[in-house]
Design a protein around this motif. Structure first.
Motif, PDB file in Angstrom:
ATOM      1  N   ASP A 192      13.653 -42.365  53.040  1.00  0.00           N
ATOM      2  CA  ASP A 192      14.016 -41.621  51.846  1.00  0.00           C
ATOM      3  C   ASP A 192      12.815 -40.757  51.469  1.00  0.00           C
ATOM      4  O   ASP A 192      11.702 -41.270  51.357  1.00  0.00           O
ATOM      5  CB  ASP A 192      14.349 -42.602  50.708  1.00  0.00           C
ATOM      6  CG  ASP A 192      14.818 -41.905  49.438  1.00  0.00           C
ATOM      7  OD1 ASP A 192      14.239 -40.861  49.092  1.00  0.00           O
ATOM      8  OD2 ASP A 192      15.735 -42.419  48.781  1.00  0.00           O
ATOM      9  N   PRO A 193      12.982 -39.434  51.274  1.00  0.00           N
ATOM     10  CA  PRO A 193      11.821 -38.564  51.018  1.00  0.00           C
ATOM     11  C   PRO A 193      11.073 -38.885  49.728  1.00  0.00           C
ATOM     12  O   PRO A 193       9.928 -38.446  49.559  1.00  0.00           O
ATOM     13  CB  PRO A 193      12.439 -37.163  50.955  1.00  0.00           C
ATOM     14  CG  PRO A 193      13.893 -37.383  50.665  1.00  0.00           C
ATOM     15  CD  PRO A 193      14.240 -38.674  51.331  1.00  0.00           C
ATOM     16  N   ASN A 194      11.692 -39.648  48.811  1.00  0.00           N
ATOM     17  CA  ASN A 194      11.041 -39.958  47.537  1.00  0.00           C
ATOM     18  C   ASN A 194      10.670 -41.429  47.375  1.00  0.00           C
ATOM     19  O   ASN A 194      10.028 -41.792  46.386  1.00  0.00           O
ATOM     20  CB  ASN A 194      11.933 -39.547  46.371  1.00  0.00           C
ATOM     21  CG  ASN A 194      12.169 -38.050  46.311  1.00  0.00           C
ATOM     22  OD1 ASN A 194      13.234 -37.566  46.664  1.00  0.00           O
ATOM     23  ND2 ASN A 194      11.163 -37.305  45.914  1.00  0.00           N
ATOM     24  N   HIS A 195      11.099 -42.272  48.289  1.00  0.00           N
ATOM     25  CA  HIS A 195      10.836 -43.715  48.175  1.00  0.00           C
ATOM     26  C   HIS A 195      10.189 -44.248  49.448  1.00  0.00           C
ATOM     27  O   HIS A 195      10.527 -43.840  50.553  1.00  0.00           O
ATOM     28  CB  HIS A 195      12.137 -44.500  47.930  1.00  0.00           C
ATOM     29  CG  HIS A 195      12.789 -44.200  46.622  1.00  0.00           C
ATOM     30  ND1 HIS A 195      13.644 -43.129  46.451  1.00  0.00           N
ATOM     31  CD2 HIS A 195      12.713 -44.830  45.417  1.00  0.00           C
ATOM     32  CE1 HIS A 195      14.065 -43.117  45.194  1.00  0.00           C
ATOM     33  NE2 HIS A 195      13.519 -44.124  44.560  1.00  0.00           N
TER      34      HIS A 195
ATOM     35  N   PHE B 273      17.435 -31.253  51.130  1.00  0.00           N
ATOM     36  CA  PHE B 273      17.218 -30.603  52.424  1.00  0.00           C
ATOM     37  C   PHE B 273      15.793 -30.846  52.905  1.00  0.00           C
ATOM     38  O   PHE B 273      14.828 -30.616  52.174  1.00  0.00           O
ATOM     39  CB  PHE B 273      17.477 -29.103  52.300  1.00  0.00           C
ATOM     40  CG  PHE B 273      17.424 -28.365  53.605  1.00  0.00           C
ATOM     41  CD1 PHE B 273      18.434 -28.500  54.539  1.00  0.00           C
ATOM     42  CD2 PHE B 273      16.366 -27.524  53.907  1.00  0.00           C
ATOM     43  CE1 PHE B 273      18.393 -27.829  55.751  1.00  0.00           C
ATOM     44  CE2 PHE B 273      16.310 -26.840  55.106  1.00  0.00           C
ATOM     45  CZ  PHE B 273      17.325 -26.990  56.037  1.00  0.00           C
ATOM     46  N   GLN B 274      15.649 -31.337  54.157  1.00  0.00           N
ATOM     47  CA  GLN B 274      14.344 -31.742  54.680  1.00  0.00           C
ATOM     48  C   GLN B 274      13.945 -31.008  55.966  1.00  0.00           C
ATOM     49  O   GLN B 274      13.032 -31.435  56.656  1.00  0.00           O
ATOM     50  CB  GLN B 274      14.356 -33.254  54.955  1.00  0.00           C
ATOM     51  CG  GLN B 274      14.549 -34.109  53.725  1.00  0.00           C
ATOM     52  CD  GLN B 274      13.386 -33.962  52.758  1.00  0.00           C
ATOM     53  OE1 GLN B 274      12.230 -34.059  53.154  1.00  0.00           O
ATOM     54  NE2 GLN B 274      13.688 -33.718  51.499  1.00  0.00           N
ATOM     55  N   GLU B 275      14.630 -29.897  56.291  1.00  0.00           N
ATOM     56  CA  GLU B 275      14.366 -29.230  57.566  1.00  0.00           C
ATOM     57  C   GLU B 275      13.959 -27.769  57.374  1.00  0.00           C
ATOM     58  O   GLU B 275      14.416 -26.885  58.089  1.00  0.00           O
ATOM     59  CB  GLU B 275      15.599 -29.341  58.465  1.00  0.00           C
ATOM     60  CG  GLU B 275      15.939 -30.781  58.829  1.00  0.00           C
ATOM     61  CD  GLU B 275      17.137 -30.897  59.751  1.00  0.00           C
ATOM     62  OE1 GLU B 275      16.980 -31.425  60.866  1.00  0.00           O
ATOM     63  OE2 GLU B 275      18.237 -30.448  59.352  1.00  0.00           O
ATOM     64  N   MET B 276      13.061 -27.536  56.417  1.00  0.00           N
ATOM     65  CA  MET B 276      12.630 -26.164  56.128  1.00  0.00           C
ATOM     66  C   MET B 276      11.926 -25.539  57.334  1.00  0.00           C
ATOM     67  O   MET B 276      12.103 -24.353  57.609  1.00  0.00           O
ATOM     68  CB  MET B 276      11.708 -26.159  54.913  1.00  0.00           C
ATOM     69  CG  MET B 276      12.408 -26.458  53.602  1.00  0.00           C
ATOM     70  SD  MET B 276      13.682 -25.246  53.165  1.00  0.00           S
ATOM     71  CE  MET B 276      12.671 -23.837  52.748  1.00  0.00           C
TER      72      MET B 276
END
Length: 260
Positions: free
Chosen positions: A180-183, A74-77
């Motif tokens: 990609d949030p990690n790459h 989830f990326q929309e905190m």
């Protein structure tokens, strides 16, 4: 069970019960569906709420279960926080605060891995020597690639705010390339003496800059030095097991770790 109610939230339809919507009477939804506040209708007669329709699923599920369930990626905190503030469901506000603390703790311990690659490529270009005179020229160009993986999404966002591509005469943050949030994969070239500026655009060649220092990255050594500055300012340190400290600047695989 009460009769089902269909909601139109920002164009997205949800069906639930009156008892679910009024399960927290002091909330915005509790006031709307207990008759304390007027409700709007869409053209189909559905109750209309002019808020984000996608995020509402998490709010509705909390009303049903009293649990805040979010996907791992989830990326929309920020958006969720604003929606939760609007609906004013106090237990959900508290659950979101707990979730943010949990995520913050998970971000503290992190690993950063960078794989580097470099090759030489010959570029051909035309040089205008006079109004009607052109000559064909060629030159060797260094082409760089860096594949970056980090367990900390926040660090990659920080990196994205410091590194910029130079293309078509403009600087653009690499954050826009973070799919990609990690790459993150970076591809760029070193400047070539004599290569006209328009040729970089014509041949789709990006250069890499560090801001706010306004410094161009023309070698892997400079790239590693700048990434190290950013990473160490965020609490990372060199993984003593790989590579050996004395060989750090010459290694094609770099690993950093962070313990907090």
């Amino acid at each position: 069970m009460s009769e089902p109610i269909t909601l139109n939230v920002g164009g997205k339809l949800y069906t639930t019960s009156l008892s679910t919507l009024t399960s927290f009477p002091d909330s915005m939804l509790g006031a709307m569906f207990s008759g304390k506040m007027p409700t709007k209708k869409d053209s189909q007669g559905n109750c209309f709420i002019d808020r984000d329709g996608k995020i509402f699923r998490y709010i509705l599920n909390f009303l049903r279960t009293s649990h805040l369930d979010l996907p791992e990626d989830f990326q929309e905190m920020g958006l969720l926080r604003r929606e939760v503030d609007f609906y004013q469901i106090q237990p959900l506000i508290e659950a979101l605060q707990e979730k943010e603390v949990e995520l913050s703790k998970a971000e503290k311990n992190a690993m950063l891995n960078i794989t580097l690659d470099q090759k030489t490529q010959t570029v051909h270009f035309t040089v205008r020597e006079a109004p009607q005179i052109y000559s064909l020229s060629s030159s060797n160009m260094e082409v760089f690639s860096a594949h970056i993986f980090s367990t900390s999404c926040l660090f990659l966002k920080l990196l994205g705010s410091k590194l910029y591509y130079c293309f078509n005469g403009n600087l653009s943050s690499i954050s826009s390339y973070l799919k990609d949030p990690n790459h993150l994969t970076l591809d760029w070239v070193a400047s070539v003496e004599g290569l006209p500026e328009e040729e970089y655009t014509r041949q789709n060649l990006k250069r890499l800059w560090v801001v706010p220092d306004n410094k161009q990255i023309n070698s892997f050594q400079v790239f590693v030095e700048e990434v190290l500055k950013i990473a160490m300012s965020d609490g990372f340190c060199i993984d003593s097991s790989h590579p050996h400290t004395s060989d750090f600047m010459n290694n094609k695989i770099i690993r950093l770790i962070r313990y907090k």
